[in-house]
Each structure stands twice: as structure tokens, then as C-alpha cells.
Design a protein around this motif. Sequence first.
Motif, PDB file in Angstrom:
ATOM      1  N   GLN A  46       2.956  86.997 -17.769  1.00 29.40           N
ATOM      2  CA  GLN A  46       4.296  86.823 -17.212  1.00 29.40           C
ATOM      3  C   GLN A  46       5.120  88.118 -17.213  1.00 29.40           C
ATOM      4  OE1 GLN A  46       5.473  84.435 -15.511  1.00 29.40           O
ATOM      5  NE2 GLN A  46       4.817  82.428 -16.247  1.00 29.40           N
ATOM      6  N   PRO A  47       5.158  88.901 -18.308  1.00 28.53           N
ATOM      7  CA  PRO A  47       5.927  90.165 -18.270  1.00 28.53           C
ATOM      8  C   PRO A  47       5.437  91.127 -17.185  1.00 28.53           C
ATOM      9  CG  PRO A  47       5.387  89.569 -20.538  1.00 28.53           C
ATOM     10  CD  PRO A  47       4.609  88.650 -19.661  1.00 28.53           C
ATOM     11  N   ASP A  48       4.110  91.158 -16.971  1.00 29.43           N
ATOM     12  CA  ASP A  48       3.570  92.019 -15.910  1.00 29.43           C
ATOM     13  C   ASP A  48       4.076  91.567 -14.544  1.00 29.43           C
ATOM     14  OD1 ASP A  48       2.091  93.573 -17.686  1.00 29.43           O
ATOM     15  OD2 ASP A  48       0.383  92.206 -17.610  1.00 29.43           O
ATOM     16  N   VAL A  49       4.124  90.261 -14.350  1.00 25.65           N
ATOM     17  CA  VAL A  49       4.599  89.714 -13.076  1.00 25.65           C
ATOM     18  C   VAL A  49       6.067  90.067 -12.857  1.00 25.65           C
ATOM     19  CG1 VAL A  49       5.098  87.571 -11.830  1.00 25.65           C
ATOM     20  CG2 VAL A  49       2.907  87.845 -13.008  1.00 25.65           C
ATOM     21  N   ILE A  50       6.866  89.922 -13.894  1.00 21.72           N
ATOM     22  CA  ILE A  50       8.298  90.238 -13.794  1.00 21.72           C
ATOM     23  C   ILE A  50       8.501  91.711 -13.446  1.00 21.72           C
ATOM     24  CG2 ILE A  50      10.450  90.405 -15.098  1.00 21.72           C
ATOM     25  CD1 ILE A  50       9.485  87.935 -16.685  1.00 21.72           C
ATOM     26  N   ARG A  51       7.755  92.597 -14.133  1.00 15.63           N
ATOM     27  CA  ARG A  51       7.861  94.029 -13.848  1.00 15.63           C
ATOM     28  C   ARG A  51       7.440  94.338 -12.419  1.00 15.63           C
ATOM     29  NH1 ARG A  51       6.121  94.590 -19.276  1.00 15.63           N
ATOM     30  NH2 ARG A  51       3.935  94.655 -18.607  1.00 15.63           N
ATOM     31  N   HIS A  52       6.362  93.701 -11.975  1.00 17.34           N
ATOM     32  CA  HIS A  52       5.889  93.923 -10.613  1.00 17.34           C
ATOM     33  C   HIS A  52       6.950  93.521  -9.596  1.00 17.34           C
ATOM     34  CE1 HIS A  52       3.394  93.659  -6.984  1.00 17.34           C
ATOM     35  NE2 HIS A  52       3.984  92.488  -6.795  1.00 17.34           N
ATOM     36  N   ASP A  74      11.114  94.841  -5.486  1.00 12.14           N
ATOM     37  CA  ASP A  74      12.473  94.680  -4.971  1.00 12.14           C
ATOM     38  C   ASP A  74      13.184  96.016  -4.815  1.00 12.14           C
ATOM     39  OD1 ASP A  74      12.120  91.968  -4.912  1.00 12.14           O
ATOM     40  OD2 ASP A  74      13.110  91.585  -6.832  1.00 12.14           O
ATOM     41  N   GLU A  75      12.850  96.955  -5.710  1.00 16.84           N
ATOM     42  CA  GLU A  75      13.549  98.245  -5.716  1.00 16.84           C
ATOM     43  C   GLU A  75      12.958  99.257  -4.744  1.00 16.84           C
ATOM     44  OE1 GLU A  75      13.236  99.431  -9.748  1.00 16.84           O
ATOM     45  OE2 GLU A  75      14.781  98.048 -10.487  1.00 16.84           O
ATOM     46  N   THR A  76      11.679  99.118  -4.428  1.00 17.08           N
ATOM     47  CA  THR A  76      11.001 100.184  -3.671  1.00 17.08           C
ATOM     48  C   THR A  76      10.456  99.765  -2.309  1.00 17.08           C
ATOM     49  OG1 THR A  76       8.865  99.698  -4.729  1.00 17.08           O
ATOM     50  CG2 THR A  76      10.316 101.286  -5.836  1.00 17.08           C
ATOM     51  N   MET A 103       5.552  92.128  -1.778  1.00 17.37           N
ATOM     52  CA  MET A 103       4.652  91.128  -2.342  1.00 17.37           C
ATOM     53  C   MET A 103       5.299  90.591  -3.624  1.00 17.37           C
ATOM     54  SD  MET A 103       0.681  91.275  -3.686  1.00 17.37           S
ATOM     55  CE  MET A 103       1.055  92.072  -5.247  1.00 17.37           C
ATOM     56  N   ARG A 104       5.684  89.346  -3.593  1.00 15.49           N
ATOM     57  CA  ARG A 104       6.272  88.715  -4.773  1.00 15.49           C
ATOM     58  C   ARG A 104       5.253  87.752  -5.380  1.00 15.49           C
ATOM     59  NH1 ARG A 104      11.183  89.556  -6.151  1.00 15.49           N
ATOM     60  NH2 ARG A 104      11.216  87.694  -7.469  1.00 15.49           N
ATOM     61  N   ILE A 105       5.175  87.748  -6.701  1.00 13.22           N
ATOM     62  CA  ILE A 105       4.251  86.858  -7.422  1.00 13.22           C
ATOM     63  C   ILE A 105       5.064  85.848  -8.214  1.00 13.22           C
ATOM     64  CG2 ILE A 105       2.406  86.721  -9.134  1.00 13.22           C
ATOM     65  CD1 ILE A 105       1.690  89.599  -8.431  1.00 13.22           C
ATOM     66  N   THR A 106       4.737  84.600  -8.059  1.00 16.97           N
ATOM     67  CA  THR A 106       5.421  83.536  -8.789  1.00 16.97           C
ATOM     68  C   THR A 106       4.402  82.696  -9.545  1.00 16.97           C
ATOM     69  OG1 THR A 106       5.313  82.080  -6.851  1.00 16.97           O
ATOM     70  CG2 THR A 106       7.315  83.376  -7.136  1.00 16.97           C
ATOM     71  N   PHE A 107       4.883  81.995 -10.549  1.00 14.62           N
ATOM     72  CA  PHE A 107       4.029  81.071 -11.296  1.00 14.62           C
ATOM     73  C   PHE A 107       4.446  79.657 -10.935  1.00 14.62           C
ATOM     74  CE2 PHE A 107       3.094  78.340 -14.929  1.00 14.62           C
ATOM     75  CZ  PHE A 107       1.748  78.597 -15.086  1.00 14.62           C
TER      76      PHE A 107
END
Length: 340
Positions: A26-32, A37-39, A46-50
Motif C-alpha cells: 500500500q505505501p508503494d501504491v500511495i507514493r506511485h 499526479d505531480e509529474t 496511471m493510477r493504482i487502486t486497491f
Amino acid sequence: SPSPIHISNLRVLCRERYVTDMHQLQPDVIRHNRSEDETTSAVNTMRITFDNELRMVLYRHWTLYDSLCNSEYTACKLKVWTMKGHKKLLEFLADMGLPLSQCKQKFSAMEVQYRENLKQWIDDRARKYGLDDVTYGSFIAQFGYKHKLCASDMVYCATALIESPERPFSEAFLNALDALSRNNMSKVQAGLEIAKQQQTAIVAQVRNFIDTHQVVCTGPFIYAYVEEGTPSVKYFSKPMTLCKLARFLRESWIISNKRAKDLPFILSAPLNVSEGTCLIAGIPPHSEDTHRSEFTRAFQHAADRIQARANFNHFDGSVIEMKMEDRGKFFDALTALSAF
């Protein structure tokens, strides 16, 4: 990025380990997602959700009807290869208010109300139809406004490309590697198409085994052979596809043979007809579906006992190559060893 875990391999891990690994990702997903969003512009993001995912193979890239009929979990639970089971499938769809005409067109072409409510409708009626575990937690990637892929979609895609019967292994491996890049959606689409062909071939072969009563119980294990000349046999000369066929066949067979839950299953298919070789794969009993190291030892002992011409050069030691003429003696040696 998080590594996808194939739904057919979930049973290899205990549920607690799977949940723990998901939380660690989960932390990796949040960082990604924050970095995207910033770049990256919205159209290329590409957004990753659980989220809860359906145990239905490639349903976003197929028709809902085909996915239900070709998914190991739903096909076996509903027994769709029987008239009664097929009727139950149609009842299930009708109970959800899903017109058959909608279910038999591409999922992406279904009316929005059906696509958006599908998970909830299936979850609400799953227990009534014996589909108690029809959902599981997984990661889902959304590419811009178009492509949506869950983790198992990517595993089906990558393994299908690696085991493509139309390409030499080195080229197939590079194609699978290319598909992991978001800039190669054409490779992903090609892999998904091959995966659907493989899955359809698996289900057709399972039905053939059941209809012709080719599954044999011989005391300490259950076995079956894919015969030379069988339609789509080219898919089953690949180790991962052969193992998927073995699992699907085992799950379908134990529905009518309850005691088979406690027996391991061994499946063989032609590998190279001109060289007279075959592939043999072993999977553990349904009741003990865990790590398969015991097959590595059992296969090695049996092959040594009869001095079989065998190669143990696969990542999974429960898959071996062998001369076809040694196969019968090999199975006899396994029976004598009772090493399961």
C-alpha cells in the motif's frame, strides 16, 4: 511498482500472508500515485487502486458470459459444462437483471449501469449460487481515461505471451517484458487475446476429459493424458498452461468424486512429437494446496528408479520433461513409491 499475484496461485499462499503482502504494498501504491499526479498529465496518468476483484478471468476484456464460462472458479462451482449447470448460469444472470444480449457482447460495450453495478450485484447473489468466495482483494491500474487492468489481467497477459506457441522462447520472453511497459498497450492487448485463446482451450479440454471419462484414479494419485492430435494441444506443451489445465481439471473432477480432494493430480501432454517427448506436471491435493516441493522429490526418485530419460530443467520441480516411452514405467514407479 507492485508485483501482480495471479488468482490461480493465491492458494499457494495462506490468506494471512496474502493480506500481509497487500498491506505492505500500500505505501508503494500511495507514493506511485502521488508521483504520477505531480509529474504526468491526466491523459497519461496511471493510477493504482486497491479494491475487491471478481474471480472471473479477463472479464473486462471479454464478454461477461465467456468469462463466467471459462473461469475456473465460476465454471466449476456452477458446473457450466452440464445442461443443469448452464441453466443455473442463465438463472444467475437473470436474477441479477442482466439481459443475455448484454452479457454476450464485449464488457466495454455493455450499458454503463450494468458495468458499474456488476460487482455489487454478483456479491449480493453469490451465496445463493454457491459462489461464496467470488471476490478477493487486488490492485487495479487505470491508464488515463481508457485502459483498466487488474493485477491478474497482467499475469494472464504476460504468461500468455511467454508461452505463445507461435513464437520461439527468446522472442516470446521479450514480448512479455515489453508488455509490462505502459507504452506498449498493443502488446498487452495481443497478450490478452492469446490468454483468452489459452483459457478457451483449457475449458474445452476439461470438458473433453470429463465427457470421455479419461481421468484415472490409481490408488495414491489421479492422472490423465492429453493425447497426441488433440485440438489445441500446442498450448499444453507449455508448463504454466499445463499446470492451469491440471488445476482446472482437478477442481471440476472432484465435484463428482469427493474423495479425490485428498489425492494429488498428475497430468501429461505431448511436448515434441518428433523427438518422442512429453511434459508431466504434478499438483497437490485440493485439501493440501500448498508448496509443491514433495513432487520434486517424488518425481526425481521415480525417474531414478527406472533410469528414465528425463529433464528437470523447469523453475518448478513438479514439471518435468520425459521420453514418452518411459512415461508408463514412470507412473508405475510413482505408484510403488506412494511418495505423496
